[in-house]
Design a protein around this motif. Sequence first.
Motif, PDB file in Angstrom:
ATOM      1  N   ALA A 164       5.818  53.098  36.459  1.00 52.74           N
ATOM      2  CA  ALA A 164       6.212  52.051  37.396  1.00 52.74           C
ATOM      3  C   ALA A 164       7.580  51.481  37.030  1.00 52.74           C
ATOM      4  O   ALA A 164       8.393  51.165  37.904  1.00 52.74           O
ATOM      5  CB  ALA A 164       5.165  50.946  37.417  1.00 52.74           C
ATOM      6  N   LEU A 165       7.851  51.367  35.731  1.00 52.38           N
ATOM      7  CA  LEU A 165       9.132  50.811  35.286  1.00 52.38           C
ATOM      8  C   LEU A 165      10.281  51.794  35.443  1.00 52.38           C
ATOM      9  O   LEU A 165      11.312  51.470  36.048  1.00 52.38           O
ATOM     10  CB  LEU A 165       9.029  50.380  33.817  1.00 52.38           C
ATOM     11  N   LEU A 166      10.116  53.002  34.915  1.00 52.46           N
ATOM     12  CA  LEU A 166      11.248  53.923  34.812  1.00 52.46           C
ATOM     13  C   LEU A 166      11.330  54.952  35.932  1.00 52.46           C
ATOM     14  O   LEU A 166      12.380  55.575  36.120  1.00 52.46           O
ATOM     15  CB  LEU A 166      11.201  54.647  33.458  1.00 52.46           C
ATOM     16  N   ARG A 167      10.241  55.134  36.690  1.00 51.48           N
ATOM     17  CA  ARG A 167      10.279  56.092  37.800  1.00 51.48           C
ATOM     18  C   ARG A 167       9.955  55.437  39.131  1.00 51.48           C
ATOM     19  O   ARG A 167       9.807  56.138  40.136  1.00 51.48           O
ATOM     20  CB  ARG A 167       9.305  57.239  37.533  1.00 51.48           C
ATOM     21  N   GLY A 168       9.831  54.120  39.135  1.00 50.74           N
ATOM     22  CA  GLY A 168       9.509  53.406  40.350  1.00 50.74           C
ATOM     23  C   GLY A 168      10.703  53.290  41.280  1.00 50.74           C
ATOM     24  O   GLY A 168      11.773  53.856  41.046  1.00 50.74           O
ATOM     25  N   ALA A 169      10.531  52.520  42.338  1.00 49.26           N
ATOM     26  CA  ALA A 169      11.573  52.387  43.361  1.00 49.26           C
ATOM     27  C   ALA A 169      12.812  51.691  42.839  1.00 49.26           C
ATOM     28  O   ALA A 169      13.927  51.985  43.275  1.00 49.26           O
ATOM     29  CB  ALA A 169      11.006  51.618  44.564  1.00 49.26           C
ATOM     30  N   THR A 170      12.639  50.770  41.871  1.00 44.85           N
ATOM     31  CA  THR A 170      13.792  50.023  41.351  1.00 44.85           C
ATOM     32  C   THR A 170      13.775  50.024  39.825  1.00 44.85           C
ATOM     33  O   THR A 170      13.409  49.027  39.197  1.00 44.85           O
ATOM     34  CB  THR A 170      13.779  48.576  41.866  1.00 44.85           C
ATOM     35  N   PRO A 171      14.164  51.142  39.201  1.00 44.48           N
ATOM     36  CA  PRO A 171      14.215  51.182  37.739  1.00 44.48           C
ATOM     37  C   PRO A 171      15.287  50.240  37.204  1.00 44.48           C
ATOM     38  O   PRO A 171      16.172  49.809  37.959  1.00 44.48           O
ATOM     39  CB  PRO A 171      14.556  52.647  37.438  1.00 44.48           C
ATOM     40  N   PRO A 172      15.232  49.887  35.924  1.00 45.92           N
ATOM     41  CA  PRO A 172      16.249  49.007  35.349  1.00 45.92           C
ATOM     42  C   PRO A 172      17.652  49.559  35.556  1.00 45.92           C
ATOM     43  O   PRO A 172      17.872  50.773  35.484  1.00 45.92           O
ATOM     44  CB  PRO A 172      15.881  48.964  33.863  1.00 45.92           C
ATOM     45  N   THR A 173      18.598  48.672  35.805  1.00 46.74           N
ATOM     46  CA  THR A 173      19.990  49.069  36.024  1.00 46.74           C
ATOM     47  C   THR A 173      20.511  49.865  34.834  1.00 46.74           C
ATOM     48  O   THR A 173      20.365  49.446  33.688  1.00 46.74           O
ATOM     49  CB  THR A 173      20.868  47.823  36.234  1.00 46.74           C
ATOM     50  N   GLY A 174      21.091  51.001  35.108  1.00 45.42           N
ATOM     51  CA  GLY A 174      21.681  51.817  34.055  1.00 45.42           C
ATOM     52  C   GLY A 174      20.715  52.679  33.274  1.00 45.42           C
ATOM     53  O   GLY A 174      21.127  53.387  32.347  1.00 45.42           O
TER      54      GLY A 174
END
Length: 434
Positions: A164-174
């Motif tokens: 959910a964090l790294l492959r979701g619709a809005t991963p962390p910037t950068g």
Amino acid sequence: MSVLDIPTAEVFLPLLEPARYKGVWGGRGSGKSHFFGGLLVEDHLAEKGLLSVCIREVQKSLAQSSKRLIESKLSDFGLGEADGFKVFRDVIETPGDGLIAFQGMQDHTAESIKSLEGFKRAWIEEAQGLSSRSLTLLRPTIRAPGSEIWASWNPRHKKDAVDALLRGATPPTGARVIRANWSDNPWFPAELEQERQDDLRDRPDSYDHIWEGDYAKVTDGAYFAKVLSEARQQGRIGRVAADPLMTIRLFADIGGTGARADAFAMWAVQFIGREIRVLDYYEAVGQPLAAHVQWMRSRGYTPDRAQIFLPHDGATNDKVYDVSYESALRDAGYSVTVIPNQGKGAAMFRVEAVRRMFPSIWFNEETCAAGLEALGAYHERKDEARGIGLGPNHDWSSHGSDAFGLVCVAYEEPRQAQQAQRPRAFTGHGGFLG
């Protein structure tokens, strides 16, 4: 300072540049753990006094950690005490009073996690098992200037916290997140190649998850693992068309009571002769009843064509809104049946009903993918200390599975005179050939 010459597979090159989040997901034999192990040693050699922690959700012993892998990297690179690396039972000391520690996140509390403040590297191994709670504790703790959070994992479900964090619709910037599989590893060993070929031949249902990094279709030990595998092998999971002359039956599970329950799951099926044809699946969290009704109408499951079946708590009034699912759906024009509570052991009664009926069940895979994932993950909760089962685990998969259990509990085998001819094969357009 020693200069390392570390051969690196091309797939990992994007991760050599600094980034707050670095992730590698994929199947067995990709070399992702070896890459991060080597990169960690390299960073400690380059930055004296660096503090790092290797994280798992549960770590009962160091044998479950990456400590041995990092020790092997030190040996491969020819690094030892003369270079500032000292291996102890619990930790590895690194140049300039640096440190590599190994910890289980399940052991941490909101207070104890503060012990990791000042650490600049956190490598989450087997990250598919990391809970949302652990990720929430870890992320703000690793906040020193230039700090990085790494994750390596073989995906299980898209609902897992790391996905959910790294492959979701809005991963962390950068964030730098890549997929790596056995085919990306130029040093993939012959022994693993033989295992891969064997799994391709003998375990086709789990091959894509194990070796290609796809989401798991079934969880080891899941209640319905065997029957799902048989259904795929027999072609009963594919394309299924609705019979326009037959009623659509909608079976729901609600994760609470009243018209604003938190979780809601629904299967759309038809009972045709001795067949249960599963046409559609829907799930939602935190949505009002109106959202569920809108979905039903958008799919053509209107009151003139569909009947709704609810679990026993569908007749219970919400304490705040003083309305039940049963009454609200009747007000929306639907015919509603509340299935009585099966009593003590109801959950396992539904499990056995599903297993018994599965040879007669056909799924439309495209519209039921999320529901099939839930069925494949539904498993028993264990008391590890006593080695006994405690009944079905109540997690994200239980709502869809409980609703499917109602389908099989409610099914009544037709009388001989009413039996429809069993369909023998799928047509190319999603229907059946007799």
